[in-house]
Design a protein around this motif. Structure first.
Motif, PDB file in Angstrom:
ATOM      1  N   SER A 258      -2.385  16.039  -7.155  1.00 26.43           N
ATOM      2  CA  SER A 258      -2.762  15.361  -5.916  1.00 26.43           C
ATOM      3  C   SER A 258      -1.870  14.143  -5.746  1.00 26.43           C
ATOM      4  CB  SER A 258      -4.230  14.945  -5.951  1.00 26.43           C
ATOM      5  OG  SER A 258      -4.532  14.092  -4.865  1.00 26.43           O
ATOM      6  N   ALA A 259      -1.063  14.163  -4.699  1.00 21.48           N
ATOM      7  CA  ALA A 259      -0.208  12.998  -4.435  1.00 21.48           C
ATOM      8  C   ALA A 259      -1.064  11.767  -4.126  1.00 21.48           C
ATOM      9  CB  ALA A 259       0.729  13.308  -3.271  1.00 21.48           C
ATOM     10  N   LEU A 260      -2.220  12.000  -3.504  1.00 20.06           N
ATOM     11  CA  LEU A 260      -3.122  10.883  -3.206  1.00 20.06           C
ATOM     12  C   LEU A 260      -3.664  10.273  -4.494  1.00 20.06           C
ATOM     13  CD1 LEU A 260      -4.717   9.179  -1.197  1.00 20.06           C
ATOM     14  CD2 LEU A 260      -6.469  10.989  -1.175  1.00 20.06           C
ATOM     15  N   GLY A 261      -4.084  11.135  -5.449  1.00 22.13           N
ATOM     16  CA  GLY A 261      -4.592  10.611  -6.713  1.00 22.13           C
ATOM     17  C   GLY A 261      -3.537   9.815  -7.464  1.00 22.13           C
ATOM     18  N   PHE A 262      -2.318  10.354  -7.521  1.00 20.19           N
ATOM     19  CA  PHE A 262      -1.231   9.636  -8.193  1.00 20.19           C
ATOM     20  C   PHE A 262      -0.930   8.323  -7.478  1.00 20.19           C
ATOM     21  CE2 PHE A 262       3.453   9.288  -9.155  1.00 20.19           C
ATOM     22  CZ  PHE A 262       3.280   8.913 -10.472  1.00 20.19           C
ATOM     23  N   GLY A 263      -0.977   8.365  -6.145  1.00 21.94           N
ATOM     24  CA  GLY A 263      -0.724   7.144  -5.379  1.00 21.94           C
ATOM     25  C   GLY A 263      -1.793   6.094  -5.584  1.00 21.94           C
ATOM     26  N   LEU A 264      -3.068   6.523  -5.690  1.00 18.38           N
ATOM     27  CA  LEU A 264      -4.154   5.561  -5.921  1.00 18.38           C
ATOM     28  C   LEU A 264      -4.031   4.909  -7.298  1.00 18.38           C
ATOM     29  CD1 LEU A 264      -7.246   7.423  -4.404  1.00 18.38           C
ATOM     30  CD2 LEU A 264      -6.082   5.396  -3.505  1.00 18.38           C
ATOM     31  N   VAL A 265      -3.638   5.685  -8.303  1.00 22.30           N
ATOM     32  CA  VAL A 265      -3.471   5.118  -9.640  1.00 22.30           C
ATOM     33  C   VAL A 265      -2.389   4.052  -9.630  1.00 22.30           C
ATOM     34  CG1 VAL A 265      -2.687   5.639 -11.978  1.00 22.30           C
ATOM     35  CG2 VAL A 265      -4.360   7.119 -10.875  1.00 22.30           C
ATOM     36  N   LEU A 266      -1.231   4.387  -9.065  1.00 27.53           N
ATOM     37  CA  LEU A 266      -0.138   3.406  -9.000  1.00 27.53           C
ATOM     38  C   LEU A 266      -0.497   2.243  -8.088  1.00 27.53           C
ATOM     39  CD1 LEU A 266       3.063   5.655  -8.791  1.00 27.53           C
ATOM     40  CD2 LEU A 266       2.158   4.446 -10.767  1.00 27.53           C
ATOM     41  N   GLY A 267      -1.153   2.570  -6.961  1.00 27.27           N
ATOM     42  CA  GLY A 267      -1.511   1.507  -6.014  1.00 27.27           C
ATOM     43  C   GLY A 267      -2.478   0.499  -6.598  1.00 27.27           C
ATOM     44  N   TYR A 268      -3.440   0.988  -7.382  1.00 26.58           N
ATOM     45  CA  TYR A 268      -4.411   0.063  -7.995  1.00 26.58           C
ATOM     46  C   TYR A 268      -3.732  -0.846  -9.018  1.00 26.58           C
ATOM     47  CZ  TYR A 268      -8.684  -1.573 -10.252  1.00 26.58           C
ATOM     48  OH  TYR A 268      -9.676  -2.361 -10.767  1.00 26.58           O
ATOM     49  N   ILE A 269      -2.806  -0.272  -9.792  1.00 22.66           N
ATOM     50  CA  ILE A 269      -2.042  -1.108 -10.736  1.00 22.66           C
ATOM     51  C   ILE A 269      -1.255  -2.165  -9.974  1.00 22.66           C
ATOM     52  CG2 ILE A 269      -0.186  -1.103 -12.443  1.00 22.66           C
ATOM     53  CD1 ILE A 269      -1.048   1.695 -13.239  1.00 22.66           C
ATOM     54  N   GLY A 270      -0.618  -1.734  -8.873  1.00 23.85           N
ATOM     55  CA  GLY A 270       0.153  -2.683  -8.073  1.00 23.85           C
ATOM     56  C   GLY A 270      -0.710  -3.771  -7.460  1.00 23.85           C
ATOM     57  N   LEU A 271      -1.925  -3.405  -7.029  1.00 33.65           N
ATOM     58  CA  LEU A 271      -2.832  -4.400  -6.439  1.00 33.65           C
ATOM     59  C   LEU A 271      -3.209  -5.471  -7.459  1.00 33.65           C
ATOM     60  CD1 LEU A 271      -4.674  -5.302  -4.098  1.00 33.65           C
ATOM     61  CD2 LEU A 271      -6.432  -3.770  -5.026  1.00 33.65           C
ATOM     62  N   LEU A 272      -3.574  -5.035  -8.668  1.00 34.78           N
ATOM     63  CA  LEU A 272      -3.922  -6.014  -9.711  1.00 34.78           C
ATOM     64  C   LEU A 272      -2.724  -6.874 -10.077  1.00 34.78           C
ATOM     65  CD1 LEU A 272      -6.171  -3.916 -12.152  1.00 34.78           C
ATOM     66  CD2 LEU A 272      -6.884  -5.579 -10.413  1.00 34.78           C
ATOM     67  N   ALA A 273      -1.535  -6.257 -10.122  1.00 40.87           N
ATOM     68  CA  ALA A 273      -0.334  -7.019 -10.478  1.00 40.87           C
ATOM     69  C   ALA A 273      -0.023  -8.072  -9.420  1.00 40.87           C
ATOM     70  CB  ALA A 273       0.847  -6.067 -10.658  1.00 40.87           C
ATOM     71  N   CYS A 274      -0.168  -7.701  -8.145  1.00 39.12           N
ATOM     72  CA  CYS A 274       0.098  -8.667  -7.065  1.00 39.12           C
ATOM     73  C   CYS A 274      -0.926  -9.812  -7.075  1.00 39.12           C
ATOM     74  CB  CYS A 274       0.061  -7.953  -5.719  1.00 39.12           C
ATOM     75  SG  CYS A 274       1.453  -6.821  -5.464  1.00 39.12           S
ATOM     76  N   LEU A 275      -2.197  -9.476  -7.326  1.00 34.92           N
ATOM     77  CA  LEU A 275      -3.225 -10.518  -7.414  1.00 34.92           C
ATOM     78  C   LEU A 275      -2.946 -11.461  -8.576  1.00 34.92           C
ATOM     79  CD1 LEU A 275      -5.939 -11.671  -6.484  1.00 34.92           C
ATOM     80  CD2 LEU A 275      -7.071  -9.989  -7.960  1.00 34.92           C
ATOM     81  N   CYS A 276      -2.549 -10.881  -9.694  1.00 32.94           N
ATOM     82  CA  CYS A 276      -2.233 -11.695 -10.867  1.00 32.94           C
ATOM     83  C   CYS A 276      -1.025 -12.590 -10.596  1.00 32.94           C
ATOM     84  CB  CYS A 276      -1.973 -10.777 -12.052  1.00 32.94           C
ATOM     85  SG  CYS A 276      -1.776 -11.645 -13.614  1.00 32.94           S
ATOM     86  N   LEU A 277      -0.014 -12.036  -9.924  1.00 32.55           N
ATOM     87  CA  LEU A 277       1.185 -12.816  -9.591  1.00 32.55           C
ATOM     88  C   LEU A 277       0.839 -13.963  -8.656  1.00 32.55           C
ATOM     89  CD1 LEU A 277       4.257 -13.248  -9.544  1.00 32.55           C
ATOM     90  CD2 LEU A 277       4.381 -11.569  -7.699  1.00 32.55           C
ATOM     91  N   PHE A 278      -0.031 -13.697  -7.682  1.00 39.67           N
ATOM     92  CA  PHE A 278      -0.411 -14.739  -6.731  1.00 39.67           C
ATOM     93  C   PHE A 278      -1.140 -15.892  -7.430  1.00 39.67           C
ATOM     94  CE2 PHE A 278      -3.733 -16.391  -3.845  1.00 39.67           C
ATOM     95  CZ  PHE A 278      -2.911 -16.982  -2.884  1.00 39.67           C
ATOM     96  N   LEU A 279      -2.110 -15.559  -8.294  1.00 34.69           N
ATOM     97  CA  LEU A 279      -2.853 -16.608  -8.993  1.00 34.69           C
ATOM     98  C   LEU A 279      -1.972 -17.374  -9.967  1.00 34.69           C
ATOM     99  CD1 LEU A 279      -6.214 -14.730  -9.702  1.00 34.69           C
ATOM    100  CD2 LEU A 279      -5.718 -16.386  -7.883  1.00 34.69           C
ATOM    101  N   ALA A 280      -1.088 -16.657 -10.667  1.00 34.16           N
ATOM    102  CA  ALA A 280      -0.196 -17.329 -11.607  1.00 34.16           C
ATOM    103  C   ALA A 280       0.778 -18.245 -10.870  1.00 34.16           C
ATOM    104  CB  ALA A 280       0.567 -16.294 -12.427  1.00 34.16           C
ATOM    105  N   PHE A 281       1.190 -17.811  -9.677  1.00 32.96           N
ATOM    106  CA  PHE A 281       2.102 -18.644  -8.889  1.00 32.96           C
ATOM    107  C   PHE A 281       1.421 -19.944  -8.464  1.00 32.96           C
ATOM    108  CE2 PHE A 281       4.073 -19.914  -4.872  1.00 32.96           C
ATOM    109  CZ  PHE A 281       5.413 -19.964  -5.245  1.00 32.96           C
ATOM    110  N   LEU A 282       0.114 -19.885  -8.150  1.00 30.06           N
ATOM    111  CA  LEU A 282      -0.628 -21.078  -7.779  1.00 30.06           C
ATOM    112  C   LEU A 282      -0.746 -22.060  -8.945  1.00 30.06           C
ATOM    113  CD1 LEU A 282      -3.545 -19.588  -5.624  1.00 30.06           C
ATOM    114  CD2 LEU A 282      -1.440 -20.690  -4.821  1.00 30.06           C
ATOM    115  N   ALA A 283      -0.830 -21.517 -10.164  1.00 30.93           N
ATOM    116  CA  ALA A 283      -1.073 -22.371 -11.335  1.00 30.93           C
ATOM    117  C   ALA A 283       0.203 -22.730 -12.079  1.00 30.93           C
ATOM    118  CB  ALA A 283      -2.029 -21.659 -12.282  1.00 30.93           C
ATOM    119  N   ARG A 284       1.366 -22.356 -11.538  1.00 31.18           N
ATOM    120  CA  ARG A 284       2.608 -22.513 -12.308  1.00 31.18           C
ATOM    121  C   ARG A 284       3.002 -23.978 -12.516  1.00 31.18           C
ATOM    122  NH1 ARG A 284       4.027 -22.419  -7.167  1.00 31.18           N
ATOM    123  NH2 ARG A 284       5.970 -23.404  -6.479  1.00 31.18           N
TER     124      ARG A 284
END
Length: 553
Positions: free
Chosen positions: A443-469
């Motif tokens: 399922s291309a959708l399933g594979f996309g959701l797995v990668l997308g969720y990882i990307g979402l957490l990574a972007c959130l983490c990057l945003f918070l780390a950027f605020l605290a840098r």
């Protein structure tokens, strides 16, 4: 007795002209039958049995029958002399009036009439249109007639070469060449075997039928096919090597046969062999390289765990929740090791394991980094007067965030495996000697959701780390987390186009490289500075130094 017939068919006129030319050519050259002059008498059967029998009776006083027929392939070229001879068959030529057959021949072929009356010649008045004189006589040369005359000449030559008391007839008699009998000529005609000036062999079988053979071309061996040469006789051909993926296992094959999808031709193009199966194996140079890098990364991570365990009571290890640090190191070890599941022959279990293990371990890893980033932010907020944020974000809450974040990915993977799990797939390019084995995402959708969720957490983490840098501290872990997330996001953004454009096992290698590169980025950016202080600058591994603050720039 049938009445006299007036013939209206002149189809053999051109054949007669060809026969005349060939006989004159043999007589003129004198090489085939020296001191012998061939002659001829022309009888017209008018396409009726009676006239044919009458002509045969007149041709042979003994009423002997001369029977035979001749067939052959197309002529490959036009004898220049014969061409010129036939091109003189035109009413405008000065000697046209000397040929009584030319005018009716021309009128019948082109369905027109010349400026003379055809009534006497054709037996009825003609109302056909006038001929223009520019009609094009297509020279479909009677090549068979040409070869037949030469065959008869060869038979006469053999008769004249008969040795006394060694002949083929009764009492070893030779034929009397002064009075040649048709049945004797037929005997020698069946034994004719000669090669003409065009390189074509002419001979007959025991029934008097021609055997089409030629020395023009050699037989085509297995692995090739016959390709007829344009404007050459059918017996003249080229031997063309079968294309890759096609074979011929017989001599003089007309065409090559394509191998089945799972097979490919050998180098000789004579047999179909099973295609080579291609996948990223443990014995490949690329596979060995990636395995080495993955094991080295896991060993480095274990080394960091060992260092942290030996210095677990020091401030730099205890700072920012040592439990999260060990959990992050454990998840990084799993990230390095999960890349090994992408190597080897794809199977049902390995295809499901590699993508789910990758998705879950990376979410666990990013969740730990996210937890550490939130701890940094909360720690500095908690230093403000009257703040009790740390009470609401203690170790229990941190574990809950990591567990919840990872659980969401687990649920996505379970649904993916239930609805359309990854399965082994065979790619069989039509013009390729290999079968590519890989794992289809299902399922291309399933594979996309797995990668997308990882990307979402990574972007959130990057945003918070950027605020605290830029929070003031001699050891602000947020800026190192920012660097690690920048590397992580850059690797996976570059991964998508590289993965899509890479063929076969190289797509798998690209995915492994992205896993290893992002894992090394996290390990180096977050833990290398700590190990540097622990091992090389122990004087900075003190609570006083870590708690001292510097003014933000």
């Amino acid at each position: 007795m049938p009445p006299n017939l007036r013939c209206t068919s002149l189809r053999i006129f051109r054949m007669v002209q060809t026969m005349i030319f060939t006989i004159e050519e043999i007589n003129r050259e004198g090489k085939l039958l020296p001191n012998v002059t061939l002659g001829y008498k022309i009888y017209d059967s008018c396409s009726t049995p009676y006239q044919a029998l009458k002509a045969a009776m007149e041709a042979d006083g003994n009423q002997a029958r001369f029977r035979g027929h001749y067939r052959a392939g197309r002529p490959w070229s036009l004898h220049s002399g014969l061409r010129d001879f036939l091109l003189r068959l035109h009413p405008s030529n000065p000697d046209a009036s000397e040929n009584p057959f030319l005018i009716p021949f021309w009128e019948e072929v082109f369905g027109c009439r010349l400026g003379v009356s055809t009534e006497d010649l054709m037996g009825s008045a003609s109302d056909m249109p006038l001929c223009s004189g520019s009609e094009d006589l297509k020279l479909r040369i009677s090549y068979n007639v040409y070869k037949a005359v030469y065959a008869i000449a060869q038979a006469v030559k053999s008769m004249k070469s008969c040795k006394k008391e060694a002949g083929p007839f009764l009492l070893n008699a030779c034929p009397d060449t002064t009075t040649i009998q048709p049945w004797q000529l037929l005997h020698y005609l069946k034994e004719v075997d000669y090669v003409n000036q065009f390189g074509e062999e002419t001979k007959f079988d025991q029934n008097g039928d021609p055997v089409p053979q030629s020395v023009c071309s050699s037989p085509c061996p297995p692995g090739t096919r016959k390709a007829i040469r344009p404007n050459f006789p059918i017996c003249c051909h080229d031997c063309v090597v079968c294309r890759a993926g096609e074979i011929s296992n017989q001599t003089n094959s007309i065409e090559c046969v394509r191998c089945l999808p799972l097979f490919w031709s050998n180098a000789e193009r004579t047999a179909c062999l099973p295609k080579e199966v291609d996948f990223l194996s443990f014995s490949d140079t690329m596979g060995i390289t990636l395995i080495t890098i993955a094991l080295l990364g896991s060993l480095c991570t274990c080394g960091v765990i060992f260092i942290f365990s030996c210095h677990i009571s020091t401030p730099i290890v205890r700072a920012n929740n040592s439990e999260l640090s060990f959990l992050l190191l454990f998840s990084l070890t799993l990230c390095f090791l999960c890349s090994l599941t992408f190597i080897g022959r794809p199977s049902d279990w390995s295809c499901m394991l590699r993508h789910t293990a990758f998705g879950i371990t990376f979410v666990l890893c990013i969740s730990c980094v996210l937890g550490k980033t939130i701890v940094v932010l909360m720690a500095f907020r908690a230093t403000l007067p009257g703040s009790n944020l740390m009470k609401w974000f203690g170790p229990v809450q941190q574990r809950a965030i990591i567990t919840l974040s990872t659980l969401i990915q687990v649920i996505i993977c379970i649904i993916w495996l239930t609805v359309a799990p990854p399965t082994p797939q065979k790619l069989m390019p039509r013009e390729s000697a290999i079968v590519i084995l890989l794992c289809d995402e299902g399922s291309a959708l399933g594979f996309g959701l797995v990668l997308g969720y990882i990307g979402l957490l990574a972007c959130l983490c990057l945003f918070l780390a950027f605020l605290a840098r830029k929070l003031p501290d001699n050891f602000n872990e947020a800026k190192f987390i920012t660097f690690s997330m920048l590397i992580f996001c850059a690797v996976w953004v570059a991964f998508i186009p590289a993965y899509i454009s890479s063929p076969g096992k190289y797509a798998v290698a690209v995915e492994i490289f992205a896993i290893l590169a992002s894992s090394y980025g996290l390990l180096a950016c977050i833990f290398a500075p700590k190990c540097y202080i622990i091992l090389l600058r122990p004087e900075k591994n003190s609570r006083k130094h870590l708690m001292s603050k510097t003014s933000a720039q």
